[in-house]
Write a protein that holds these residues in place. Sequence first.
Motif, PDB file in Angstrom:
ATOM      1  N   LEU A 113       0.820  -1.202   0.000  1.00 45.88           N
ATOM      2  CA  LEU A 113       0.000   0.000   0.000  1.00 45.88           C
ATOM      3  C   LEU A 113       0.862   1.262   0.000  1.00 45.88           C
ATOM      4  N   GLN A 114       1.979   1.229   0.704  1.00 46.00           N
ATOM      5  CA  GLN A 114       2.873   2.383   0.703  1.00 46.00           C
ATOM      6  C   GLN A 114       3.476   2.603  -0.680  1.00 46.00           C
ATOM      7  N   THR A 115       3.803   1.525  -1.369  1.00 37.81           N
ATOM      8  CA  THR A 115       4.332   1.658  -2.730  1.00 37.81           C
ATOM      9  C   THR A 115       3.291   2.261  -3.660  1.00 37.81           C
ATOM     10  N   ILE A 116       2.055   1.808  -3.557  1.00 36.50           N
ATOM     11  CA  ILE A 116       0.975   2.359  -4.380  1.00 36.50           C
ATOM     12  C   ILE A 116       0.753   3.832  -4.049  1.00 36.50           C
ATOM     13  N   ALA A 117       0.773   4.178  -2.772  1.00 35.32           N
ATOM     14  CA  ALA A 117       0.542   5.565  -2.369  1.00 35.32           C
ATOM     15  C   ALA A 117       1.641   6.483  -2.876  1.00 35.32           C
ATOM     16  N   LEU A 118       2.884   6.037  -2.822  1.00 33.67           N
ATOM     17  CA  LEU A 118       3.984   6.869  -3.311  1.00 33.67           C
ATOM     18  C   LEU A 118       3.908   7.073  -4.816  1.00 33.67           C
ATOM     19  N   ALA A 119       3.431   6.059  -5.523  1.00 33.56           N
ATOM     20  CA  ALA A 119       3.395   6.153  -6.979  1.00 33.56           C
ATOM     21  C   ALA A 119       2.190   6.921  -7.489  1.00 33.56           C
ATOM     22  N   LEU A 120       1.028   6.750  -6.849  1.00 40.26           N
ATOM     23  CA  LEU A 120      -0.211   7.290  -7.393  1.00 40.26           C
ATOM     24  C   LEU A 120      -0.879   8.340  -6.510  1.00 40.26           C
ATOM     25  N   GLY A 121      -0.521   8.411  -5.250  1.00 37.89           N
ATOM     26  CA  GLY A 121      -1.204   9.350  -4.383  1.00 37.89           C
ATOM     27  C   GLY A 121      -2.464   8.747  -3.780  1.00 37.89           C
ATOM     28  N   GLY A 122      -3.339   9.615  -3.278  1.00 40.78           N
ATOM     29  CA  GLY A 122      -4.499   9.158  -2.529  1.00 40.78           C
ATOM     30  C   GLY A 122      -5.632   8.629  -3.373  1.00 40.78           C
ATOM     31  N   ARG A 123      -6.218   9.472  -4.213  1.00 40.99           N
ATOM     32  CA  ARG A 123      -7.421   9.070  -4.946  1.00 40.99           C
ATOM     33  C   ARG A 123      -7.140   7.962  -5.948  1.00 40.99           C
ATOM     34  N   ALA A 124      -6.137   8.166  -6.799  1.00 38.01           N
ATOM     35  CA  ALA A 124      -5.819   7.137  -7.801  1.00 38.01           C
ATOM     36  C   ALA A 124      -5.369   5.850  -7.137  1.00 38.01           C
ATOM     37  N   GLY A 125      -4.573   5.949  -6.068  1.00 37.22           N
ATOM     38  CA  GLY A 125      -4.147   4.744  -5.360  1.00 37.22           C
ATOM     39  C   GLY A 125      -5.303   4.004  -4.735  1.00 37.22           C
ATOM     40  N   SER A 126      -6.285   4.740  -4.194  1.00 40.79           N
ATOM     41  CA  SER A 126      -7.454   4.085  -3.610  1.00 40.79           C
ATOM     42  C   SER A 126      -8.246   3.318  -4.660  1.00 40.79           C
ATOM     43  N   ARG A 127      -8.362   3.887  -5.855  1.00 38.53           N
ATOM     44  CA  ARG A 127      -9.074   3.162  -6.922  1.00 38.53           C
ATOM     45  C   ARG A 127      -8.334   1.890  -7.316  1.00 38.53           C
ATOM     46  N   LEU A 128      -6.997   1.926  -7.305  1.00 35.82           N
ATOM     47  CA  LEU A 128      -6.235   0.732  -7.661  1.00 35.82           C
ATOM     48  C   LEU A 128      -6.364  -0.349  -6.609  1.00 35.82           C
ATOM     49  N   THR A 129      -6.374   0.028  -5.341  1.00 39.38           N
ATOM     50  CA  THR A 129      -6.472  -0.999  -4.291  1.00 39.38           C
ATOM     51  C   THR A 129      -7.793  -1.755  -4.362  1.00 39.38           C
ATOM     52  N   CYS A 130      -8.833  -1.103  -4.884  1.00 32.78           N
ATOM     53  CA  CYS A 130     -10.096  -1.832  -5.038  1.00 32.78           C
ATOM     54  C   CYS A 130      -9.946  -2.994  -6.008  1.00 32.78           C
ATOM     55  N   GLY A 131      -9.141  -2.801  -7.064  1.00 33.99           N
ATOM     56  CA  GLY A 131      -8.911  -3.883  -8.017  1.00 33.99           C
ATOM     57  C   GLY A 131      -7.950  -4.930  -7.514  1.00 33.99           C
ATOM     58  N   LEU A 534       4.522  16.231   0.256  1.00 31.39           N
ATOM     59  CA  LEU A 534       5.191  16.347  -1.038  1.00 31.39           C
ATOM     60  C   LEU A 534       6.647  15.927  -0.938  1.00 31.39           C
ATOM     61  N   ARG A 535       7.295  16.281   0.147  1.00 35.26           N
ATOM     62  CA  ARG A 535       8.704  15.906   0.329  1.00 35.26           C
ATOM     63  C   ARG A 535       8.853  14.389   0.395  1.00 35.26           C
ATOM     64  N   LYS A 536       7.950  13.723   1.102  1.00 34.46           N
ATOM     65  CA  LYS A 536       8.013  12.257   1.180  1.00 34.46           C
ATOM     66  C   LYS A 536       7.893  11.632  -0.200  1.00 34.46           C
ATOM     67  N   ARG A 537       6.930  12.105  -0.983  1.00 34.10           N
ATOM     68  CA  ARG A 537       6.719  11.504  -2.302  1.00 34.10           C
ATOM     69  C   ARG A 537       7.885  11.789  -3.242  1.00 34.10           C
ATOM     70  N   VAL A 538       8.488  12.960  -3.131  1.00 35.58           N
ATOM     71  CA  VAL A 538       9.620  13.290  -3.998  1.00 35.58           C
ATOM     72  C   VAL A 538      10.834  12.441  -3.655  1.00 35.58           C
ATOM     73  N   LEU A 539      11.107  12.258  -2.378  1.00 34.97           N
ATOM     74  CA  LEU A 539      12.344  11.589  -1.963  1.00 34.97           C
ATOM     75  C   LEU A 539      12.230  10.069  -1.905  1.00 34.97           C
ATOM     76  N   LEU A 540      11.048   9.537  -1.611  1.00 35.52           N
ATOM     77  CA  LEU A 540      10.924   8.095  -1.373  1.00 35.52           C
ATOM     78  C   LEU A 540      10.452   7.319  -2.581  1.00 35.52           C
ATOM     79  N   ALA A 541       9.756   7.974  -3.528  1.00 35.06           N
ATOM     80  CA  ALA A 541       9.286   7.247  -4.711  1.00 35.06           C
ATOM     81  C   ALA A 541      10.461   6.911  -5.609  1.00 35.06           C
ATOM     82  N   ASP A 542      10.445   5.702  -6.157  1.00 37.20           N
ATOM     83  CA  ASP A 542      11.521   5.275  -7.056  1.00 37.20           C
ATOM     84  C   ASP A 542      11.365   5.944  -8.411  1.00 37.20           C
TER      85      ASP A 542
END
Length: 542
Positions: A113-131, A534-542
């Motif tokens: 879930l953390q990987t999905i959140a870093l890559a897509l953020g909140g709304r888009a990541g939530s839609r992906l987790t449903c699938g 924003l800092r977390k997503r910039v620094l931690l996302a691959d």
Amino acid sequence: MTISELLAVLFPHLSGLQIDGVCRSGTSVRIRATTRTSQAACSRCGTVSQRVHSSYERRVCDRAVGGQETVLHLRVRRFRCGNDDCAAKTFAEQVPGLTIRYGRYSVPLRTLLQTIALALGGRAGSRLTCGLAAAVNRMTLIRLIRSLPDPEPTEGPQVLGVDDFALRRGRTYGTILIDITASRPVDVLPERSADALAAWLRHRPGVKIVCRDRASCYADGAARGAPQAIQVADRWHMWRNLGDAVERTVTKHRAHLRDLAVATPPDEVPAPAPVTAPPAGEPGEPADCEPRSGRLAERTRHRHALVHQLLAQGRDLRAIARELKLARNTVRRFARANDPEQLLVHNGTGKSPKMIEEYADYLRQRWEQGCTNAEQLFQEVKAMGYRGTGRSVREYVRPWRSQTTIALPPPPPPTVRQATGWFLRHPDTLESHEQQHLQTLTAACPALAALREHVRAFAQMMHLTGNGLEQWMKQVQADDLPELHSFVTGLRRDFDAAKAGLTLPHSSGKVEGHVNRVKMLKRQMYGRANPDLLRKRVLLAD
């Protein structure tokens, strides 16, 4: 392979548990298990204890199995802490690699879930987790991002890129720091100031080269925080500053652009040819027109006969249309035609005669008088009683345009922006007329001729041959080009960085790419990303 071995392969994070049973409940898979350990370490003081206080069942969501939600019913024990000085009297045991304190998700699912959140953020990541059969809401994903630890501070990279980005455009800006060699962000500062950059550089003495734009705050911050580092001004920013100076110079001499429009002759079209009316034949049929044949013509004649036969029987148009399964307008057109050949006649263009033919002589007369505006012709014949549309008039006069001479207006003079592009673009990319205009401009204005030579010389230095920058600046100062003098003054204040930018292979191109990525992340979070998120997503996302 036994069941325990199969579980060890498919669920390695459950290998330390005793599996009591697996069942399916609705759309989820339920796994019941208990721990096997006889002792556990206190989560606060680390004291190992074997004194069991109690036990309880804990529900932990795990990664999906076969596209189904997986819930682990885990029986864990609570131990008494043997350290009298510890504030925790009891503590619950944790399974390494599977559970954490107060965690409702297993460690593998939490990592996913953390990987999905870093890559897509909140709304888009939530839609992906449903699938993925692990549905969570957007706020849960954002909390998971914030729960991630900050990256470990490292020594400053040898080649550092610095640039700003807008947290709130026009009001609040931050600073992003990039490792140019590895092309990855190393830190994000919440402000754009010399003090913040200098403080960051003082704690990282390993920086040897600082790539930046021409902002004075970053120049000052780099000089104070890393005086040993070489500052490199970005070539693209220098070229842009030169382009602004060129545009101001061309604006000053824009009178020569108006002379270009006067010297350019307007385009001409062939001379007009007289338009004659086609010879008329029998009423309703043009001359030399043979009766049409074919399946469509036979069907038209047959329907015409049926319509008139039913009319003779006293039927109305509505009844005929219903019986023949035709539109009423079609039946009306057949009823008005006395002869089916009137419906099949053509005038050589495949079209039936129109109401516009009644005004053909007047239109030809006005056209030969020089009135070639179809809208004006339409208004004139409309005043004479024409009941058609303006589109019919435009289609009627369209074949005449190829036979007409129209006095085209002279082309407008080139704009300042267009002329600036002639000076800044590579000569091989200019069109022939652009090269001709540039030659005319430089021949008519000595200042523009000198400008052209200075731009060419600077463009050559852009290919990492900037050792002649000092000589170029002296040549510019010798000419009467005040706008370029301002550009040279700015270069002289930042001479070392400008020369390094024109001689060293480093630039801020990779930094600009990461700034664009930051903009994408902000849009992805609908512009509501706080600096910490924003800092977390910039620094931690691959």
